[in-house]
Design a protein around this motif. Structure first.
Motif, mmCIF file in Angstrom:
data_model
loop_
_atom_site.group_PDB
_atom_site.id
_atom_site.type_symbol
_atom_site.label_atom_id
_atom_site.label_comp_id
_atom_site.label_asym_id
_atom_site.label_seq_id
_atom_site.Cartn_x
_atom_site.Cartn_y
_atom_site.Cartn_z
ATOM 1 N N ALA A 180 48.135 31.426 45.654
ATOM 2 C CA ALA A 180 47.385 31.510 44.394
ATOM 3 C C ALA A 180 46.785 32.901 44.200
ATOM 4 C CB ALA A 180 46.280 30.453 44.381
ATOM 5 N N THR A 181 46.360 33.540 45.298
ATOM 6 C CA THR A 181 45.793 34.883 45.187
ATOM 7 C C THR A 181 46.845 35.882 44.716
ATOM 8 O OG1 THR A 181 44.192 34.387 46.934
ATOM 9 C CG2 THR A 181 44.613 36.715 46.437
ATOM 10 N N VAL A 182 48.051 35.790 45.318
ATOM 11 C CA VAL A 182 49.127 36.688 44.893
ATOM 12 C C VAL A 182 49.484 36.454 43.432
ATOM 13 C CG1 VAL A 182 51.544 37.309 45.286
ATOM 14 C CG2 VAL A 182 50.035 36.881 47.233
ATOM 15 N N PHE A 183 49.591 35.191 43.040
ATOM 16 C CA PHE A 183 49.915 34.868 41.652
ATOM 17 C C PHE A 183 48.823 35.357 40.714
ATOM 18 C CE2 PHE A 183 49.687 31.938 38.026
ATOM 19 C CZ PHE A 183 50.967 32.090 37.522
ATOM 20 N N LEU A 184 47.564 35.164 41.122
ATOM 21 C CA LEU A 184 46.450 35.596 40.275
ATOM 22 C C LEU A 184 46.434 37.109 40.140
ATOM 23 C CD1 LEU A 184 43.912 34.769 38.711
ATOM 24 C CD2 LEU A 184 42.647 34.916 40.859
ATOM 25 N N ARG A 185 46.724 37.826 41.240
ATOM 26 C CA ARG A 185 46.749 39.284 41.166
ATOM 27 C C ARG A 185 47.861 39.756 40.227
ATOM 28 N NH1 ARG A 185 47.373 40.261 46.152
ATOM 29 N NH2 ARG A 185 45.199 40.592 46.685
ATOM 30 N N ASN A 186 49.019 39.099 40.298
ATOM 31 C CA ASN A 186 50.123 39.477 39.412
ATOM 32 C C ASN A 186 49.787 39.210 37.950
ATOM 33 O OD1 ASN A 186 51.684 40.282 41.582
ATOM 34 N ND2 ASN A 186 52.663 38.291 41.821
ATOM 35 N N GLN A 187 49.009 38.153 37.701
ATOM 36 C CA GLN A 187 48.646 37.848 36.322
ATOM 37 C C GLN A 187 47.575 38.798 35.794
ATOM 38 O OE1 GLN A 187 50.267 35.561 34.391
ATOM 39 N NE2 GLN A 187 51.588 35.490 36.197
ATOM 40 N N LEU A 188 46.714 39.284 36.669
ATOM 41 C CA LEU A 188 45.631 40.163 36.230
ATOM 42 C C LEU A 188 46.046 41.625 36.208
ATOM 43 C CD1 LEU A 188 42.529 38.611 38.035
ATOM 44 C CD2 LEU A 188 43.242 38.323 35.673
ATOM 45 N N ARG A 189 47.133 41.973 36.887
ATOM 46 C CA ARG A 189 47.568 43.366 36.899
ATOM 47 C C ARG A 189 47.886 43.888 35.499
ATOM 48 N NH1 ARG A 189 51.419 42.963 40.330
ATOM 49 N NH2 ARG A 189 50.160 43.455 42.154
ATOM 50 N N PRO A 190 48.598 43.127 34.631
ATOM 51 C CA PRO A 190 48.827 43.640 33.263
ATOM 52 C C PRO A 190 47.542 43.871 32.488
ATOM 53 C CG PRO A 190 50.350 41.854 33.756
ATOM 54 C CD PRO A 190 49.347 41.878 34.866
ATOM 55 N N ILE A 191 46.520 43.040 32.725
ATOM 56 C CA ILE A 191 45.247 43.243 32.029
ATOM 57 C C ILE A 191 44.592 44.529 32.508
ATOM 58 C CG2 ILE A 191 42.982 42.239 31.595
ATOM 59 C CD1 ILE A 191 44.170 39.509 31.962
ATOM 60 N N ARG A 192 44.668 44.795 33.806
ATOM 61 C CA ARG A 192 44.098 46.037 34.320
ATOM 62 C C ARG A 192 44.863 47.240 33.779
ATOM 63 N NH1 ARG A 192 43.042 44.645 40.749
ATOM 64 N NH2 ARG A 192 41.269 43.237 40.436
ATOM 65 N N ARG A 193 46.190 47.136 33.694
ATOM 66 C CA ARG A 193 46.969 48.240 33.163
ATOM 67 C C ARG A 193 46.627 48.487 31.702
ATOM 68 N NH1 ARG A 193 51.857 46.990 32.546
ATOM 69 N NH2 ARG A 193 52.631 49.125 32.399
ATOM 70 N N LEU A 194 46.430 47.404 30.943
ATOM 71 C CA LEU A 194 46.041 47.555 29.541
ATOM 72 C C LEU A 194 44.670 48.195 29.431
ATOM 73 C CD1 LEU A 194 46.382 47.037 26.525
ATOM 74 C CD2 LEU A 194 45.575 44.697 26.901
ATOM 75 N N ALA A 195 43.721 47.750 30.263
ATOM 76 C CA ALA A 195 42.381 48.343 30.227
ATOM 77 C C ALA A 195 42.428 49.818 30.616
ATOM 78 C CB ALA A 195 41.452 47.573 31.166
ATOM 79 N N PHE A 196 43.253 50.160 31.612
ATOM 80 C CA PHE A 196 43.360 51.561 32.026
ATOM 81 C C PHE A 196 43.966 52.409 30.915
ATOM 82 C CE2 PHE A 196 45.958 54.942 33.979
ATOM 83 C CZ PHE A 196 44.949 55.662 34.604
ATOM 84 N N ALA A 197 45.017 51.885 30.254
ATOM 85 C CA ALA A 197 45.637 52.647 29.163
ATOM 86 C C ALA A 197 44.653 52.843 28.011
ATOM 87 C CB ALA A 197 46.902 51.929 28.687
ATOM 88 N N ALA A 198 43.881 51.794 27.681
ATOM 89 C CA ALA A 198 42.904 51.921 26.595
ATOM 90 C C ALA A 198 41.789 52.894 26.968
ATOM 91 C CB ALA A 198 42.323 50.547 26.265
ATOM 92 N N GLU A 199 41.341 52.834 28.231
ATOM 93 C CA GLU A 199 40.284 53.753 28.667
ATOM 94 C C GLU A 199 40.767 55.199 28.648
ATOM 95 O OE1 GLU A 199 37.297 54.386 32.509
ATOM 96 O OE2 GLU A 199 38.839 52.823 32.520
ATOM 97 N N GLU A 200 41.993 55.433 29.128
ATOM 98 C CA GLU A 200 42.521 56.787 29.124
ATOM 99 C C GLU A 200 42.734 57.302 27.697
ATOM 100 O OE1 GLU A 200 43.165 58.904 31.787
ATOM 101 O OE2 GLU A 200 41.893 57.382 32.736
ATOM 102 N N TYR A 201 43.171 56.406 26.806
ATOM 103 C CA TYR A 201 43.360 56.847 25.424
ATOM 104 C C TYR A 201 42.027 57.178 24.772
ATOM 105 C CZ TYR A 201 45.023 56.986 20.630
ATOM 106 O OH TYR A 201 45.316 57.388 19.360
ATOM 107 N N GLY A 202 40.982 56.424 25.150
ATOM 108 C CA GLY A 202 39.655 56.752 24.640
ATOM 109 C C GLY A 202 39.176 58.108 25.111
ATOM 110 N N LYS A 203 39.694 58.587 26.251
ATOM 111 C CA LYS A 203 39.343 59.917 26.749
ATOM 112 C C LYS A 203 40.271 60.998 26.222
ATOM 113 C CE LYS A 203 37.545 57.993 31.075
ATOM 114 N NZ LYS A 203 37.706 57.941 32.547
ATOM 115 N N GLY A 204 41.210 60.622 25.371
ATOM 116 C CA GLY A 204 42.112 61.605 24.794
ATOM 117 C C GLY A 204 43.371 61.838 25.589
#
Length: 451
Positions: A180-204
């Motif tokens: 379940a931990t591996v599955f949960l990490r795989n499901q949350l990884r796209p959310i982290r990638r989206l948050a990172f892309a949005a944060e980086e875009y906010g920094k230009g």
């Protein structure tokens, strides 16, 4: 904002991270249910097994006690008891000193059941000792010749220790928790990638991002990419517009400056100079109007309306004809009363730009349309020189001017007509297609938007 709405206890106990909260939501109910079900199952199961085994053992003890009661004397009682106890694997002792009360350790939960069943089945029981040796049961009974004792292995009245089942439960729980931990990490990884892309875009900074994960995360990622592309396109358009303004207005301003420098008290302007300066002012006015039309976005904020497509197009053509433009509606395919959803102000501006370009670069224009089950197609064709195949894509870019043959019948514009049309069509979720017309031989611009 949600943290401010929670109490101090909730802010302390509830994790702040999404991964920790998801893990808490996933594991806490599973652990609680497993513990409750496991304890209840073990208690009920081993209590029932212990009661059944103790009941069978109690009948053997009662059988020995009855034979002792039928003996003639103490020696006869001892002989008969030993003869029976041996095959039954019982340890017989007589006489014994019974304990004042039953004894068992506090954590021996099955011992309570053993004591209860033995006392209910064998009324001659004086005391039961389960504490002196946890692997044995010593029962003191009162007989006609004095107290005596019977001892046997504890395993004969108690189920085996549930350690194997507990170990299996713990191992299985750990294994499933790891999965379940591996599955949960795989499901949350796209959310982290989206948050990172949005944060980086906010920094230009632009980082590569591709939507992945669950359907909801993919939808959010696609919406983020659309928003980022739209903002980038607007920024690029703003840069192009600023550079276009500075470049395109410089030429007429230079001519006006030269013309004004030659005007003085002793040299009044003649009619030709005034006419040239008025033409420069008119050209600048057209450029400014084009820039404003391109930058205007108030119509995009208005909600779309559901209108009869045929009546709307007839109105646009009629207004163009009253303005002196040679355009006509040659045909409408589909239901003439059919409805389509669009922003009328934006679509009218796009069609007026296409009609204006068509009659500017040619002598006449024709419009045809077709209303399908899912889309509305509008085509405008002229008899002008058209656009070369290798320049069709460039023609839709802002501030792009093609070869002089394309604009031989008009004054130089700002190069925003097709760019405005393309933005309008994209705002409707449609597509602008350019090509060579089959009927008139000039440029054919075709708009396709969802119905």
């Amino acid at each position: 904002m949600s943290n401010h709405n929670q109490g101090p206890i909730a802010r302390t106990l509830v994790p702040r991270g999404l991964y920790a909260r998801a893990a808490l939501i996933l594991f806490l109910p599973i652990v609680t249910v497993t513990l409750v079900v496991g304890v209840m199952f073990l208690q009920r199961h081993f209590e029932g097994v212990t009661r059944q085994m103790t009941s069978s053992m109690a009948h053997e003890l009662d059988f020995v006690a009855r034979r002792i009661e039928l003996a003639r004397d103490a020696e006869d009682a001892r002989a008969q008891a030993e003869a029976i106890a041996g095959p039954l694997e019982l340890d017989f002792r007589m006489p014994v000193t019974p304990a004042p009360q039953d004894r068992r350790v506090w954590y021996d939960f099955s011992g309570r059941v053993v004591t209860e069943v033995l006392r209910d089945t064998v009324p001659r029981v004086v005391s039961i000792d389960l504490a002196s040796d946890e692997k044995r049961v010593d029962v003191a009974l009162m007989g006609p010749f004095g107290p005596y004792g019977l001892g046997f292995d504890r395993r004969r009245v108690s189920a085996s220790n549930p350690h194997q089942l507990l170990v299996l439960m713990v191992f299985t729980s750990l294994l499933m928790s790891g999965i379940a931990t591996v599955f949960l990490r795989n499901q949350l990884r796209p959310i982290r990638r989206l948050a990172f892309a949005a944060e980086e875009y906010g920094k230009g900074r632009m980082v590569p991002y591709r939507p992945s994960g669950a359907v909801e995360v993919r939808s959010a990622g696609t919406a983020f990419l659309d928003m980022r592309n739209r903002l980038e396109r607007q920024n690029e358009q703003r840069k192009l517009m600023m550079s276009g303004i500075s470049h395109d207005l410089r030429t007429p301003l230079t001519r006006l400056r030269l013309g004004l420098s030659m005007i003085g008290p002793d040299m009044p302007p003649d009619t030709e100079d005034v006419t040239a300066m008025e033409a420069d002012i008119a050209e600048m006015n057209r450029m400014v109007d084009g820039f404003l039309d391109y930058a205007r976005d108030e119509a995009q904020d208005r909600p779309p309306e559901t209108l009869a497509a045929s009546s709307f197009l007839e109105t646009v053509v009629a207004d163009a004809q009253r303005a002196g433009q040679a355009v006509q509606l040659t045909g409408f395919g589909g239901d003439p009363e059919g409805l389509a959803t669009f922003r009328p102000d934006m679509l009218r501006r796009a069609l007026e730009n296409l009609i204006g370009n068509a009659v500017r670069y040619g002598s006449r224009a024709e419009m045809d349309a077709a209303l399908g089950p899912r889309s509305l197609r509008i085509g405008i064709e002229d008899d002008g020189p058209g656009i070369p195949e290798d320049s069709l894509e460039a023609a839709m870019r802002p501030f792009t001017r093609l070869d002089p043959a394309r604009r031989r019948n008009s004054a130089q514009g700002a190069g925003l007509g097709l760019a405005i049309v393309n933005d309008v069509v994209r705002a409707h979720g449609g597509q602008l297609r350019l090509g060579r017309g089959d009927r008139l031989g000039g440029l054919r611009a075709e708009i396709v938007i969802p119905r």
